[in-house]
Design a protein around this motif. Structure first.
Motif: not given
Length: 176
Positions: A67-74
């Motif tokens: 899921s694109m919404s699960d891509l998380i950075s800092d």
């Protein structure tokens, strides 16, 4: 009658090694850069597996999706910009379909298939290892792609443009 019993025994034994693989743990990292910042590493720590594998990695097939919404950075502001750039409301998932596994010796493989991202499907390959221990399969592979190949315009920040190339690093554990 003996042939039927033997065939049934072979099929039963083969089915003990076959099976669907569900995501247990791991990460999918999408690394890119902009001048002055080489640490843009949004990471998804979950995925949905529709993969199956019989007794050997050569039989791996199916899809894995993120899921694109699960891509998380800092950086939350960066994540908001990334979601806008990816148009994640319209294109909520990236899906890789494994079409062929090329053995390179030992656990080393090339996973050939197709990536569907941002509504565009392109051939893509990942290189690395697929290994099995007990009832778990670990896939540790990497690849590179260009955002522009999938109809995504790399974002700009004032005079700086995010690098078009994205390096993908997958390290996931799947369970039977």
């Amino acid at each position: 009658m003996k042939k039927i019993v033997s065939l049934a025994a072979v099929l039963l034994a083969a089915s003990a090694f076959a099976g669907n693989l569900s995501f247990e743990s791991g990460s999918i990292k999408a690394h890119t850069e902009v001048f002055g910042d080489s640490s843009i590493d949004p990471t998804a720590k979950k995925a949905t597996s529709h993969l199956s594998m019989d007794a050997t990695p050569a039989t791996l097939k199916g899809t894995i999706e993120v899921s694109m919404s699960d891509l998380i950075s800092d950086n939350k502001k960066r994540d908001t910009n990334m979601q806008e750039t990816l148009e994640s409301a319209t294109f909520p998932k990236a899906v890789f379909e494994v079409k062929e596994v090329v053995a390179k010796g030992g656990d080393n493989v090339i996973l050939k298939g197709a990536m569907n991202l941002h509504g565009v499907t392109k051939p893509m390959s990942f290189e690395g290892t697929v290994s099995e221990e007990a009832s778990k399969v670990r896939i540790k592979v990497k690849s590179s792609m260009k955002m522009s190949d999938f109809g995504i315009t790399p974002p700009k920040m004032v005079f700086l443009v995010v690098r078009d190339q994205v390096d993908l690093n997958v390290d996931v554990v799947l369970k039977r």
